[in-house]
Design a protein around this motif. Structure first.
Motif, PDB file in Angstrom:
ATOM      1  N   PHE A  62       0.936  -1.067  -0.004  1.00  0.00           N
ATOM      2  CA  PHE A  62      -0.042  -0.063  -0.090  1.00  0.00           C
ATOM      3  C   PHE A  62       1.115   1.402  -0.077  1.00  0.00           C
ATOM      4  N   ALA A  63       1.938   1.500   0.921  1.00  0.00           N
ATOM      5  CA  ALA A  63       2.538   2.650   1.035  1.00  0.00           C
ATOM      6  C   ALA A  63       3.496   2.616  -0.244  1.00  0.00           C
ATOM      7  N   LEU A  64       4.267   1.471  -0.684  1.00  0.00           N
ATOM      8  CA  LEU A  64       4.988   1.520  -1.775  1.00  0.00           C
ATOM      9  C   LEU A  64       4.559   2.008  -2.936  1.00  0.00           C
ATOM     10  N   PRO A  65       3.310   1.188  -3.467  1.00  0.00           N
ATOM     11  CA  PRO A  65       2.654   1.873  -4.867  1.00  0.00           C
ATOM     12  C   PRO A  65       2.200   3.166  -4.574  1.00  0.00           C
ATOM     13  N   TYR A  66       1.778   3.634  -3.550  1.00  0.00           N
ATOM     14  CA  TYR A  66       1.251   5.160  -3.512  1.00  0.00           C
ATOM     15  C   TYR A  66       2.523   6.067  -3.603  1.00  0.00           C
ATOM     16  N   PHE A  67       3.718   5.676  -3.049  1.00  0.00           N
ATOM     17  CA  PHE A  67       4.697   6.638  -3.141  1.00  0.00           C
ATOM     18  C   PHE A  67       5.201   6.531  -4.869  1.00  0.00           C
ATOM     19  N   ILE A  68       5.200   5.406  -5.353  1.00  0.00           N
ATOM     20  CA  ILE A  68       5.757   5.188  -6.671  1.00  0.00           C
ATOM     21  C   ILE A  68       4.733   6.084  -7.646  1.00  0.00           C
ATOM     22  N   SER A  69       3.468   6.065  -7.232  1.00  0.00           N
ATOM     23  CA  SER A  69       2.687   6.574  -8.340  1.00  0.00           C
ATOM     24  C   SER A  69       2.668   8.126  -7.977  1.00  0.00           C
ATOM     25  N   LEU A  70       3.246   8.707  -6.998  1.00  0.00           N
ATOM     26  CA  LEU A  70       3.515  10.115  -6.999  1.00  0.00           C
ATOM     27  C   LEU A  70       4.573  10.589  -7.954  1.00  0.00           C
ATOM     28  N   LEU A  71       5.577   9.575  -8.486  1.00  0.00           N
ATOM     29  CA  LEU A  71       6.465   9.996  -9.598  1.00  0.00           C
ATOM     30  C   LEU A  71       5.863  10.686 -10.425  1.00  0.00           C
ATOM     31  N   VAL A  72       4.884  10.165 -10.879  1.00  0.00           N
ATOM     32  CA  VAL A  72       4.107  10.503 -12.333  1.00  0.00           C
ATOM     33  C   VAL A  72       3.101  11.725 -12.009  1.00  0.00           C
ATOM     34  N   LYS A  73       2.882  12.257 -10.761  1.00  0.00           N
ATOM     35  CA  LYS A  73       1.847  13.250 -10.256  1.00  0.00           C
ATOM     36  C   LYS A  73       2.045  14.603 -11.168  1.00  0.00           C
ATOM     37  N   LYS A  74       3.320  14.859 -11.354  1.00  0.00           N
ATOM     38  CA  LYS A  74       3.585  16.116 -12.120  1.00  0.00           C
ATOM     39  C   LYS A  74       3.294  16.168 -13.692  1.00  0.00           C
ATOM     40  N   ILE A  75       2.830  15.275 -14.135  1.00  0.00           N
ATOM     41  CA  ILE A  75       2.171  14.922 -15.513  1.00  0.00           C
ATOM     42  C   ILE A  75       0.929  14.280 -15.649  1.00  0.00           C
ATOM     43  N   ILE A  76       0.372  13.799 -14.610  1.00  0.00           N
ATOM     44  CA  ILE A  76      -0.996  13.260 -14.414  1.00  0.00           C
ATOM     45  C   ILE A  76      -1.714  14.175 -13.080  1.00  0.00           C
ATOM     46  N   TYR A  77      -2.693  14.757 -13.690  1.00  0.00           N
ATOM     47  CA  TYR A  77      -3.339  15.491 -12.446  1.00  0.00           C
ATOM     48  C   TYR A  77      -4.634  14.921 -12.019  1.00  0.00           C
ATOM     49  N   SER A  78      -5.133  14.169 -12.630  1.00  0.00           N
ATOM     50  CA  SER A  78      -6.267  13.545 -12.057  1.00  0.00           C
ATOM     51  C   SER A  78      -5.750  12.429 -10.933  1.00  0.00           C
ATOM     52  N   ASP A  79      -6.532  12.644  -9.731  1.00  0.00           N
ATOM     53  CA  ASP A  79      -6.656  11.799  -8.686  1.00  0.00           C
ATOM     54  C   ASP A  79      -7.065  10.459  -8.973  1.00  0.00           C
ATOM     55  N   MET A  80      -8.176  10.446  -9.951  1.00  0.00           N
ATOM     56  CA  MET A  80      -8.714   8.937 -10.236  1.00  0.00           C
ATOM     57  C   MET A  80      -7.747   8.251 -10.934  1.00  0.00           C
ATOM     58  N   LEU A  81      -7.047   9.060 -11.962  1.00  0.00           N
ATOM     59  CA  LEU A  81      -6.204   8.318 -12.810  1.00  0.00           C
ATOM     60  C   LEU A  81      -4.960   7.809 -12.000  1.00  0.00           C
ATOM     61  N   LEU A  82      -4.641   8.643 -11.066  1.00  0.00           N
ATOM     62  CA  LEU A  82      -3.356   8.477 -10.286  1.00  0.00           C
ATOM     63  C   LEU A  82      -3.599   7.096  -9.292  1.00  0.00           C
ATOM     64  N   ALA A  83      -4.829   7.076  -8.756  1.00  0.00           N
ATOM     65  CA  ALA A  83      -5.163   5.741  -8.049  1.00  0.00           C
ATOM     66  C   ALA A  83      -5.393   4.533  -8.682  1.00  0.00           C
ATOM     67  N   LEU A  84      -5.676   4.551  -9.964  1.00  0.00           N
ATOM     68  CA  LEU A  84      -5.857   3.493 -10.999  1.00  0.00           C
ATOM     69  C   LEU A  84      -4.376   2.968 -11.233  1.00  0.00           C
ATOM     70  N   ILE A  85      -3.532   3.788 -11.646  1.00  0.00           N
ATOM     71  CA  ILE A  85      -2.155   3.676 -11.780  1.00  0.00           C
ATOM     72  C   ILE A  85      -1.444   2.874 -10.587  1.00  0.00           C
ATOM     73  N   GLU A  86      -1.689   3.752  -9.186  1.00  0.00           N
ATOM     74  CA  GLU A  86      -1.163   3.028  -7.967  1.00  0.00           C
ATOM     75  C   GLU A  86      -1.860   1.651  -7.828  1.00  0.00           C
ATOM     76  N   GLY A  87      -3.282   1.452  -8.283  1.00  0.00           N
ATOM     77  CA  GLY A  87      -3.784  -0.048  -8.230  1.00  0.00           C
ATOM     78  C   GLY A  87      -3.046  -1.212  -9.242  1.00  0.00           C
ATOM     79  N   ILE A  88      -2.731  -0.510 -10.294  1.00  0.00           N
ATOM     80  CA  ILE A  88      -1.987  -1.534 -11.211  1.00  0.00           C
ATOM     81  C   ILE A  88      -0.619  -1.571 -10.535  1.00  0.00           C
ATOM     82  N   ILE A  89       0.151  -0.807 -10.053  1.00  0.00           N
ATOM     83  CA  ILE A  89       1.646  -0.894  -9.595  1.00  0.00           C
ATOM     84  C   ILE A  89       1.254  -2.075  -8.280  1.00  0.00           C
TER      85      ILE A  89
END
Length: 297
Positions: A109-136
């Motif tokens: 849970f923590a590790l996928p969350y922090f990895i997903s933050l690496l693309v936060k600068k180019i993806i502004y949608s929280d929903m899309l970030l949550a989806l990417i985090e889930g895939i990770i």
């Protein structure tokens, strides 16, 4: 380790193939499932989740004890020494469960969350970030399962896991519980813990989509706090999947069933015998089949 744990209502049995090839059967009382908390949807799932961790760790410890005894000389203990040993074992088991849970939260849970933050600068949608985090998260879980499956001890554990599923499927097909019938049964089952974990990961994506905090750490804490609730919701799905067999349930169960190909292996006949012994210690499968004969026709 070298055994199968089978639970039925208020009791569970641990059958272990000892070093001398005999099967040891230990029957223990499970925590009561009659209290009001076990009747409340979602809450009962949260309680069952924690209880399963404790029972699972206790079963592993019991199984491993036979092989510890083989390596170390056996010493007779006084009543007082045995009490102290039991208390120490409980403390160690409790500490192990807590540490395992914390490590699981950190890894899945923590590790996928922090990895997903690496693309936060180019993806502004929280929903899309949550989806990417889930895939990770799912990717890390699959990678973890693949890695540990290469260990010989874990591979044998997965074989016993397969024996457990095959025994249950054999009974639910209305077949006599024999080695030949069990061997021919499927090693996949809808109520498997692997499917449960996968459902937790899927449902977490939808919950995390609606966590809106600007602070990174507050958002992480909110995620971790939600995990027991998500486990409770996932438990309800697994209950439904185990009771009904329709197109929608089958489709939704497919990913978890597929993942079981990694966590279950085909057992040998000795392992199947251990699985049968664990079932028969706490469950009258003949009575079950007589009372449910209509479901097998």
């Amino acid at each position: 380790m070298e055994g199968v744990m089978m639970r039925n209502g208020k009791k569970y049995a641990i059958a272990v193939r000892k070093p001398d090839k005999e099967i040891d059967i230990c029957i223990k009382d499970a925590k009561s499932t009659d209290d009001i908390w076990h009747k409340i949807p979602i809450i009962r799932g949260m309680i069952t989740f924690v209880d399963s961790l404790v029972v699972g760790m206790s079963s592993l410890t019991h199984s491993a004890s036979f092989f510890d005894e083989e390596d170390a000389p056996k010493k007779e203990l006084t009543v007082e020494e045995q009490k102290k040993k039991d208390a120490a074992d409980k403390a160690i088991m409790g500490g192990t469960v807590v540490i395992s849970f914390v490590l699981a939260l950190a890894l899945f849970f923590a590790l996928p969350y922090f990895i997903s933050l690496l693309v936060k600068k180019i993806i502004y949608s929280d929903m899309l970030l949550a989806l990417i985090e889930g895939i990770i998260r799912i990717g890390i879980f699959i990678g973890y399962i693949w890695a540990i499956s290469k260990m010989e001890d874990i591979k044998r554990t997965f074989m016993y896991h397969g024996a457990e599923h095959k025994c249950i499927n054999c009974i639910e097909q209305g077949l006599p519980l024999t080695v030949d019938n069990v061997r021919a049964s499927s090693k996949q089952h809808k109520r498997c813990g692997t499917s449960f974990i996968f459902i937790v990961f899927i449902i977490s994506v939808f919950f995390f989509m609606f966590i809106r905090f600007d602070n990174v750490w507050v958002k992480l804490v909110a995620r971790l706090i939600l995990v027991p609730f998500i486990a409770g919701v996932s438990y309800e799905f697994i209950r439904i999947a185990g009771r009904y067999d329709n197109g929608i349930i089958t489709v939704l169960s497919k990913p978890g069933m597929w993942l079981q190909n990694m966590t279950t292996c085909e057992p040998d006949d000795d392992m199947i015998e251990v699985g049968i012994a664990s079932v028969e210690a706490v469950f009258d499968w003949k009575e079950f089949q007589e009372n449910n004969i209509g479901m097998f026709l």
